[in-house]
Design an enzyme around this catalytic site. Structure first.
Site, PDB file in Angstrom:
ATOM      1  N   GLY A 500       0.834  -1.197   0.000  1.00  0.00           N
ATOM      2  CA  GLY A 500       0.000   0.000   0.000  1.00  0.00           C
ATOM      3  C   GLY A 500       0.856   1.230   0.000  1.00  0.00           C
ATOM      4  CD  GLN A 501      -0.655   7.123   0.388  1.00  0.00           C
ATOM      5  OE1 GLN A 501      -1.706   6.835   0.934  1.00  0.00           O
ATOM      6  NE2 GLN A 501      -0.334   8.355   0.078  1.00  0.00           N
ATOM      7  CG  ASP A 643     -12.285  -4.664   2.374  1.00  0.00           C
ATOM      8  OD1 ASP A 643     -13.227  -4.925   1.589  1.00  0.00           O
ATOM      9  OD2 ASP A 643     -11.085  -4.749   2.055  1.00  0.00           O
TER      10      ASP A 643
END
Ligand SMILES: *[C@@H]1O[C@H](CO)[C@@H](O)[C@H](O)[C@H]1NC(C)=O
Ligand SMILES: *[C@@H]1O[C@H](CO)[C@@H](O)[C@H](O)[C@H]1NC(C)=O
Ligand SMILES: *[C@@H]1O[C@H](CO)[C@@H](O)[C@H](O)[C@H]1NC(C)=O
Ligand SMILES: *[C@@H]1O[C@H](CO)[C@@H](O)[C@H](O)[C@H]1NC(C)=O
Length: 788
Positions: A500-501, A643
């Site tokens: 991810g980031q 999620d």
């Protein structure tokens, strides 16, 4: 008082004052807002064929409520917004805008049609001069689009009919412009206009092409047309000009060979005391056209025509070929209808406008709300213009200031949002979404799916992070990390699971972990000495904010202790890069596991494909029970997963399920997420409508996702939910879930799925939160199935 619409209106006025072609009623000046916005048109003058929600009714289509009228559109039925203007009106301009709702509306009408009626009974469709009924509307929800009606309409009732293509929802805000129709004429009749074919010249068609009444046996009756459209014909009718479509377009004309005179009848809204009639006539004598030589008019005050006509002789002019108004004195005779015979002075006679002047003695008309430019409005105009200029200067300053301040603000907000997700209308103080109806949400500035909502979804490693009530975070983060520090060198990299980031998730072997954790620690089922673990690792170049968030995530994770939730085993935080080590299951995730399986058949036997055995149903149910159990645990802590999906459920060899949250960081599942501007991602196909529309994530929205997860399980993950819909269509469908008018598309009942279970799924997708089951309820409902 100098709002945007007034400003546009003023500019229009200024620009249009200079235009030519001025009739008795002057369309260029007859452009006053008729009062939709300032409410001179009262709420009870508005009607609509339907509305999709109580807050989108026609009465609320001003700048409040949901900010627009939105029909409950069934594409087959034409929907309309009806406005009763209260009296006959010369309608020249229509302005439309999309749904406002504090700039977060997304619906507008790309195209619309207009119906009108002078009496509220007989409805006619408006067409432009080219015969086209469709008016181009808005291209976005906020810009107002102002369209001139060419020709304008004389009417009392107006209907706007949005054109719905596909099944998109349209919403409109409307302003109507014009002025009162003081002539009071509601119809004229005349012989049908003729064609002139002068040798060597283009054919001039002198028919009344905008006439909205009946054409029958060479006669026009029951309507209005080019003689009342406010556009006068040019001196030289053989050429086409601004409004003309063909030569002679503006004129209604007749030849003397077939007619002795031209008989016209005029019907008015009520009895009037007539002063004069003005007839705009062509006088191009070189083409055999002249004004009429004389006219006789009869009057019908009530039911009978009076015997005595008013007769009027004109002075013919053979020197000036200009078209002109001929004023006929009507001697203050009173009537509701007038019949006039116009006598030829030459081979052709052509009229482009007829207007009537009458006193209002008999039945005073409603006071006129419209103003003419020279009745003292000029100082106000100048005042407003000065204000506009000042406003522009201020706006420029504001833009520059905002560019700076908004950037700073946005940064702060996004950072906060990463850790403390906001619920409807502010802080996450109220996990109970039932406290908040969509209506309230709209009024509490709840954002739609704006970018800031989405960024919060991403945890430090780009994966999902549990949404935790701020209070809980607060109490947790005051404590120390309760997980033990594991020697980093004993983690052996196997594979990258995702990134991810600010970080990555690795699959690692953890040497000596069982010994490290000691007796009684529930470890993943192991085979030999090595234990597979997932290692979430913060990148070295992560921001200090990301670092803080990562530590918070560790604290939160370390409190979770449930057989069906992935557990934090240990951490490496004494040195960089920061790591958290969680359980990993060697069967991978449930999505992969199920999608590789087939329902047992002879084919799968023959091809040696792993199949779900006959006990399949109870296996699948067992999985469902475990997920509901894990979620029940999270819900009891008021944790929101945000999620939940099969890709986030990990599986060991004994089919024990543990809920994780790596899904979002994995390339494998990137198509399950909706990407906005390449960085923000949303699992829209699993998301409840209120999460997408209002940015609200709660246990109830987790229940929705659980329904979708069940559906995945019983389709053996063979297809993506709503696989036939594009991401944009899924978002549109979300709007239908909100409107709940039977147009939303539900996931189908999987063939494997028992009907009682599908009912359970459908309950998870209830529009109203109280109608959705709780995880406790789901657990109790599913559990008995397994034991059967
Ligand atoms: C609009 O006018 C047409 C006639 O031109 C009519 O057939 C139609 O029903 C009208 N529609 C509405 C909604 O008024
Ligand atoms: C008028 O004449 C034009 C040009 O010939 C024709 O296209 C149109 O249909 C006519 N309109 C009416 C209402 O007769
Ligand atoms: C019409 O109005 C005029 C004054 O404008 C008045 O003298 C006359 O009597 C009125 N006619 C009728 C029939 O009332
Ligand atoms: C009518 O038209 C004919 C030609 O067609 C012309 O000779 C005659 O003078 C016209 N009548 C009038 C009153 O203009």
């Amino acid at each position: 008082w100098c709002d945007r619409r007034t400003i546009m209106h003023l500019f229009l006025l200024l620009i249009l004052q200079a235009t030519a072609a001025i009739g008795q009623i002057d369309p260029a000046h007859c452009r006053y807002p008729l009062g939709m916005e300032d409410r001179r048109i009262k709420d009870d003058a508005l009607k609509a064929s339907s509305q999709w929600h109580e807050t989108t009714g026609p009465q609320l289509n001003r700048e409040e409520g949901d900010g627009a009228w939105c029909p409950a559109a069934l594409p087959s039925v034409s929907q309309y917004l009806e406005v009763d203007l209260g009296r006959l009106t010369f309608l020249t301009v229509i302005g439309t805008q999309g749904r406002y709702i504090r700039n977060s509306g997304n619906e507008f009408a790309r195209e619309y049609r207009v119906n009108y009626s002078r009496d509220g009974k007989l409805w006619k469709s408006w067409r432009n001069r080219q015969g086209n009924e469709i008016i181009e509307g808005n291209k976005d929800a906020y810009t107002s689009v102002i369209k001139d009606l060419r020709p304008p309409i004389v009417t009392r009732y107006v209907r706007l009919l949005p054109v719905t293509r596909l099944s998109t929802t349209v919403c409109m805000r409307v302003e109507l412009y014009g002025c009162s129709w003081d002539d009071g004429l509601i119809s004229y009749s005349a012989p049908e206009g003729q064609r002139m074919q002068p040798p060597g010249y283009p054919i001039a068609n002198l028919n009344d092409s905008t006439y909205d009444g009946v054409h029958e046996r060479g006669k026009l009756f029951g309507g209005l047309g080019q003689l009342t459209d406010g556009v006068i014909g040019q001196d030289d009718f053989t050429r086409t000009h601004e409004y003309s479509v063909w030569p002679g377009y503006d004129y209604l004309g007749w030849k003397n060979d077939s007619l002795e005179y031209v008989e016209m009848e005029f019907v008015f809204d009520r009895q009037r005391n007539f002063t004069s009639m003005k007839v705009h006539s062509n006088n191009m004598f070189s083409r055999d056209v002249k004004i009429f030589s004389s006219v006789s008019c009869w009057f019908k005050p009530h039911f009978v025509w009076e015997a005595e006509p008013v007769e009027f002789r004109t002075v013919l002019d053979d020197r000036n070929p200009s078209a002109r108004y001929v004023t006929v004195d009507l001697n203050h005779r009173t009537a509701k209808s007038l019949r006039c015979h116009f006598y030829f002075a030459d081979v052709w006679m052509m009229f482009s406008e007829i207007s009537f002047q009458s006193g209002n003695k008999h039945a005073p008309a409603a006071p006129s709300a419209s103003a003419t430019p020279d009745d003292g409005k000029t100082p106000i105009l100048i005042g407003c213009l000065v204000t506009i200029i000042l406003l522009l200067v201020i706006i420029i300053f504001l833009i520059l200031w905002c560019q700076y301040v908004c950037k700073v603000l946005e940064k702060t907000l996004i950072k906060q949002a990463l850790v403390f997700p906001t619920a409807c209308g502010g802080g996450y103080a109220e996990p109970d979404i039932t406290q908040c109806t969509p209506h309230q949400c709209f009024h509490s500035n709840a954002p739609h799916y704006a970018e800031t909502d989405i960024v919060r979804l991403q945890g430090v490693t780009g994966s999902n992070m549990y949404a935790v009530p701020a209070l809980t975070v607060d109490s947790l983060t005051r404590k120390d990390i309760s997980a033990a520090e594991f020697p980093r060198q004993q983690l052996i990299f196997r594979e990258k699971l995702g990134e991810g980031q600010f970080g990555e998730v690795h699959l690692c072997e953890a040497e000596g972990l069982p010994e490290f954790l000691g007796e009684g620690s529930p470890l993943p089922d192991r085979d030999g000495h090595s234990v597979l673990v997932a290692v979430k690792q913060l990148r070295a170049d992560a921001t200090s904010q990301a670092r803080n968030d990562f530590l918070k995530e560790i604290k939160i994770m370390s409190r979770l202790n449930d057989p069906n939730i992935i557990r934090l085993l240990c951490v490496c935080v004494s040195s960089d890069p920061l790591c958290m080590v969680t359980e990993y299951m060697e069967n991978g995730d449930l999505n992969m596991f199920l999608s590789q399986r087939e329902i047992e058949s002879t084919l799968t036997h023959a091809n040696n494909i792993p199949s779900v055995r006959l006990t399949i149903l109870s296996d699948l149910l067992h999985m469902a029970v475990q997920i509901s159990s894990g979620m029940k645990y999270l819900a009891s802590l008021n944790f929101v997963h945000r999620d939940l999906a099969t890709r986030n459920c990990l599986l060991d060899r004994r089919l024990t399920i543990k809920i994780a949250d790596f899904g979002m960081s994995r390339n494998l599942y990137s198509s399950d997420y909706y990407r906005i501007q390449g960085r923000a991602v949303l699992p829209i196909r699993w998301m409840a409508w209120e999460s997408i529309l209002l940015g609200k994530f709660t246990t109830a929205s987790d229940v929705w996702a659980f329904g979708v997860t069940l559906w995945e399980i019983f389709t053996l993950c063979k297809e993506q939910p709503y696989s036939l819909l594009s991401d944009e269509q899924v978002i549109e469908n979300t709007g239908e879930f909100f409107r709940n008018q039977g147009r939303q598309i539900f996931l189908y009942a999987p063939p494997l799925c028992p009907p009682s279970l599908f009912e359970l799924m459908m309950r998870c997708w209830s529009r109203d939160i109280p109608d959705r089951p709780t995880f406790e309820g789901l657990y109790q409902a599913l559990k008995p199935h397994v034991n059967q």
